[in-house]
Design a protein around this motif. Structure first.
Motif, PDB file in Angstrom:
ATOM      1  N   GLY A  44     -31.712  -0.544  15.385  1.00 56.66           N
ATOM      2  CA  GLY A  44     -31.279   0.259  16.633  1.00 56.66           C
ATOM      3  C   GLY A  44     -32.061   1.202  17.483  1.00 56.66           C
ATOM      4  N   PHE A  45     -33.218   1.177  16.966  1.00 59.20           N
ATOM      5  CA  PHE A  45     -34.184   2.012  17.973  1.00 59.20           C
ATOM      6  C   PHE A  45     -34.345   1.569  19.363  1.00 59.20           C
ATOM      7  CE2 PHE A  45     -38.205   3.866  19.552  1.00 59.20           C
ATOM      8  CZ  PHE A  45     -37.908   5.296  19.091  1.00 59.20           C
ATOM      9  N   ASN A  46     -34.086   2.413  20.306  1.00 60.96           N
ATOM     10  CA  ASN A  46     -34.442   2.074  21.779  1.00 60.96           C
ATOM     11  C   ASN A  46     -33.420   1.046  22.127  1.00 60.96           C
ATOM     12  OD1 ASN A  46     -35.607   2.329  24.247  1.00 60.96           O
ATOM     13  ND2 ASN A  46     -37.446   0.991  23.508  1.00 60.96           N
ATOM     14  N   ALA A  47     -32.333   1.009  21.811  1.00 60.06           N
ATOM     15  CA  ALA A  47     -31.031   0.133  21.970  1.00 60.06           C
ATOM     16  C   ALA A  47     -30.857   0.114  23.580  1.00 60.06           C
ATOM     17  CB  ALA A  47     -29.803   0.575  21.035  1.00 60.06           C
ATOM     18  N   GLY A  48     -31.028   1.102  24.387  1.00 59.02           N
ATOM     19  CA  GLY A  48     -30.743   1.072  25.814  1.00 59.02           C
ATOM     20  C   GLY A  48     -32.087   0.680  26.348  1.00 59.02           C
ATOM     21  N   TRP A  53     -38.090  -1.526  19.848  1.00 53.25           N
ATOM     22  CA  TRP A  53     -39.865  -1.268  20.068  1.00 53.25           C
ATOM     23  C   TRP A  53     -39.841   0.253  20.270  1.00 53.25           C
ATOM     24  CZ3 TRP A  53     -43.528  -4.464  19.195  1.00 53.25           C
ATOM     25  CH2 TRP A  53     -43.154  -5.944  19.018  1.00 53.25           C
ATOM     26  N   GLU A  54     -40.963   0.967  19.859  1.00 55.86           N
ATOM     27  CA  GLU A  54     -41.211   2.216  20.365  1.00 55.86           C
ATOM     28  C   GLU A  54     -42.609   2.102  20.975  1.00 55.86           C
ATOM     29  OE1 GLU A  54     -42.141   6.689  18.132  1.00 55.86           O
ATOM     30  OE2 GLU A  54     -42.081   4.811  17.090  1.00 55.86           O
ATOM     31  N   VAL A  72     -39.412   6.365  23.221  1.00 51.57           N
ATOM     32  CA  VAL A  72     -38.802   5.408  24.057  1.00 51.57           C
ATOM     33  C   VAL A  72     -39.495   5.213  25.272  1.00 51.57           C
ATOM     34  CG1 VAL A  72     -36.588   5.102  22.827  1.00 51.57           C
ATOM     35  CG2 VAL A  72     -36.902   6.573  24.844  1.00 51.57           C
ATOM     36  N   GLY A  73     -40.468   6.131  25.580  1.00 52.74           N
ATOM     37  CA  GLY A  73     -40.927   6.172  26.940  1.00 52.74           C
ATOM     38  C   GLY A  73     -41.997   7.188  27.087  1.00 52.74           C
TER      39      GLY A  73
END
Length: 112
Positions: A44-48, A53-54, A72-73
């Protein structure tokens, strides 16, 4: 130049968790040399954004490198690819290849 720690198996629809992709930019131009990394974390990481992906930027400082930023950025005032919105906006557009935009690093179809 792009590097990947391991390609997924033929027919996979996503890159497996633990996939590490490094993009080297400006190798022959030391003041503009950068190493950008994407790591598939899943869970569920970076779901939006580019789901799973990181992103990070690293430097080749001895002995094992240093992470300059990660998440996330990029942090405020860091711009990669001319996009102030960060990594997700471009990588979401590559959803058919699990958010990996490289023409050289593609999910392999099943054989004939």
């Amino acid at each position: 130049t792009e590097y990947i720690n391991q390609m997924p198996t033929a027919g996979a629809s996503t890159f497996p968790n633990g996939t590490i992709i490094v993009k080297e930019v400006g190798a022959n131009d030391p003041p503009n040399h950068h190493l950008f990394v994407m790591v598939k974390r899943g869970c569920g990481f970076n779901a939006g954004g580019a789901a799973g992906w990181e992103w990070m930027e690293i430097t080749e400082a001895s002995p094992s490198g240093v992470i300059l930023w990660r998440g996330v950025g990029p942090p405020v005032n860091e711009v990669y690819g001319g996009d102030p919105a960060g990594c997700n906006s471009c990588h979401r557009a590559c959803s058919s290849n699990d958010s990996v935009c490289s023409p050289q690093i593609r999910l392999a179809p099943l054989g004939p």
